[in-house]
Design a protein around this motif. Structure first.
Motif, PDB file in Angstrom:
ATOM      1  N   SER A 134     -59.246   8.119  73.096  1.00  0.00           N
ATOM      2  CA  SER A 134     -58.875   9.379  72.437  1.00  0.00           C
ATOM      3  C   SER A 134     -57.447   9.389  71.896  1.00  0.00           C
ATOM      4  O   SER A 134     -57.084  10.271  71.109  1.00  0.00           O
ATOM      5  N   LEU A 135     -56.644   8.405  72.294  1.00  0.00           N
ATOM      6  CA  LEU A 135     -55.253   8.376  71.835  1.00  0.00           C
ATOM      7  C   LEU A 135     -55.185   8.084  70.343  1.00  0.00           C
ATOM      8  O   LEU A 135     -55.917   7.240  69.819  1.00  0.00           O
ATOM      9  N   ARG A 136     -54.306   8.775  69.657  1.00  0.00           N
ATOM     10  CA  ARG A 136     -54.103   8.575  68.230  1.00  0.00           C
ATOM     11  C   ARG A 136     -52.627   8.253  67.981  1.00  0.00           C
ATOM     12  O   ARG A 136     -51.733   8.827  68.617  1.00  0.00           O
ATOM     13  N   ASN A 169     -48.628   2.683  57.382  1.00  0.00           N
ATOM     14  CA  ASN A 169     -48.379   2.778  55.940  1.00  0.00           C
ATOM     15  C   ASN A 169     -48.866   4.084  55.314  1.00  0.00           C
ATOM     16  O   ASN A 169     -48.670   4.308  54.123  1.00  0.00           O
ATOM     17  N   GLU A 170     -49.499   4.910  56.111  1.00  0.00           N
ATOM     18  CA  GLU A 170     -50.032   6.170  55.592  1.00  0.00           C
ATOM     19  C   GLU A 170     -49.585   7.331  56.489  1.00  0.00           C
ATOM     20  O   GLU A 170     -48.944   7.118  57.516  1.00  0.00           O
ATOM     21  N   THR A 171     -49.943   8.535  56.066  1.00  0.00           N
ATOM     22  CA  THR A 171     -49.501   9.725  56.804  1.00  0.00           C
ATOM     23  C   THR A 171     -50.527  10.198  57.825  1.00  0.00           C
ATOM     24  O   THR A 171     -50.333  11.208  58.479  1.00  0.00           O
ATOM     25  N   ARG A 172     -51.620   9.524  57.954  1.00  0.00           N
ATOM     26  CA  ARG A 172     -52.655   9.926  58.899  1.00  0.00           C
ATOM     27  C   ARG A 172     -52.505   9.177  60.237  1.00  0.00           C
ATOM     28  O   ARG A 172     -51.758   8.202  60.324  1.00  0.00           O
ATOM     29  N   ALA A 173     -53.224   9.666  61.228  1.00  0.00           N
ATOM     30  CA  ALA A 173     -53.212   9.039  62.548  1.00  0.00           C
ATOM     31  C   ALA A 173     -54.473   8.195  62.722  1.00  0.00           C
ATOM     32  O   ALA A 173     -55.522   8.488  62.155  1.00  0.00           O
ATOM     33  N   LEU A 218     -55.739   3.583  68.745  1.00  0.00           N
ATOM     34  CA  LEU A 218     -55.008   2.411  69.198  1.00  0.00           C
ATOM     35  C   LEU A 218     -55.729   1.123  68.793  1.00  0.00           C
ATOM     36  O   LEU A 218     -55.098   0.120  68.447  1.00  0.00           O
ATOM     37  N   GLY A 219     -57.061   1.162  68.844  1.00  0.00           N
ATOM     38  CA  GLY A 219     -57.825  -0.020  68.449  1.00  0.00           C
ATOM     39  C   GLY A 219     -57.608  -0.371  66.984  1.00  0.00           C
ATOM     40  O   GLY A 219     -57.404  -1.547  66.639  1.00  0.00           O
ATOM     41  N   GLU A 220     -57.643   0.658  66.121  1.00  0.00           N
ATOM     42  CA  GLU A 220     -57.398   0.418  64.700  1.00  0.00           C
ATOM     43  C   GLU A 220     -55.984  -0.096  64.463  1.00  0.00           C
ATOM     44  O   GLU A 220     -55.749  -0.978  63.638  1.00  0.00           O
TER      45      GLU A 220
END
Length: 229
Positions: free
Chosen positions: A31-33, A38-42, A45-47
């Motif tokens: 659930s951690l983000r 390089n972008e403004t989104r969250a 951790l896997g990604e």
């Protein structure tokens, strides 16, 4: 330690000392983000880990490409030196060697200006073009030159043999392994400032020194007849 006093370093130390933390708290891990690099989104951790691995893979690809490029360049230079050495070995008249060295290096390495001066080679004679302009300063400079000079033109006396001041140059003191003192200077001039730089390796210049010096020892004997190998 209270939560108010907890620092990022404390959290990092804790996680390093407890590698099974996320295994024991799998729901928290999923659930951690975290911010995208390089972008403004969250992203999860896997990604984020996948992005990190991709970046490292690209860096390794660039390094591998650089190594392959350098290896290819070194192979080309090695073949060029072999061809140059073969030409010197095939020259039957030792008197032609100095001119052959200059012309061959100019052709093989695409250098606009090369100069060679020699001394203490009795078979060459005193009136030879390659024995002119050898001053006491040149002799001293050659003795002090323990390794090839590579870098910008700094009004070196030997560079005057080139005619036009080069943007960069290499100067090699020619000395066979069986002699304590050098018997010549080879000057390579370039119009490119980056062709010869102080931080470049000198392995190939050292090889040129050994090959040229070894071939020119055929001129050490004043009784050396023309055409004798």
């Amino acid at each position: 330690m209270s939560a108010a006093n907890l620092t990022a370093d404390d959290v990092a130390v804790f996680l390093a000392e407890n590698p099974d933390f996320f295994q024991q708290h799998a729901d928290l891990f999923s659930s951690l983000r975290v911010p995208h690099p390089n972008e403004t989104r969250a992203i999860s951790l896997g990604e984020r880990q996948i992005l990190t691995l991709r970046t490292k893979a690209k860096e390794l690809e660039w390094k591998l490409s650089g190594l392959i490029h350098n290896a290819s360049g070194n192979e080309k230079i090695s073949k060029t030196l072999t061809a140059w050495c073969s030409r010197m070995l095939a020259e039957p008249d030792p008197q032609n060697l100095p001119g052959h060295i200059v012309r061959s290096l100019s052709d093989l390495f695409d250098l606009p200006a090369i100069a060679l001066r020699l001394w203490d080679l009795p078979a060459l004679g005193d009136d030879n073009e390659f024995t002119q302009d050898v001053t006491p300063g040149i002799l001293q400079y050659a003795q002090e030159l323990q390794q090839p000079y590579c870098g910008p033109f700094k009004e070196q006396e030997a560079a005057s043999w080139l005619g036009t001041p080069p943007a960069s140059l290499a100067i090699v003191a020619l000395k066979p392994r069986n002699r304590a003192q050098p018997f010549g200077l080879l000057v390579l001039g370039s119009n490119e400032a980056e062709r010869f730089t102080p931080d470049m390796g000198t392995a190939f210049l050292d090889t040129i020194n050994e090959l040229a010096s070894a071939s020119l020892t055929r001129l050490e004997s004043p009784d050396q007849p023309s055409g004798e190998a």
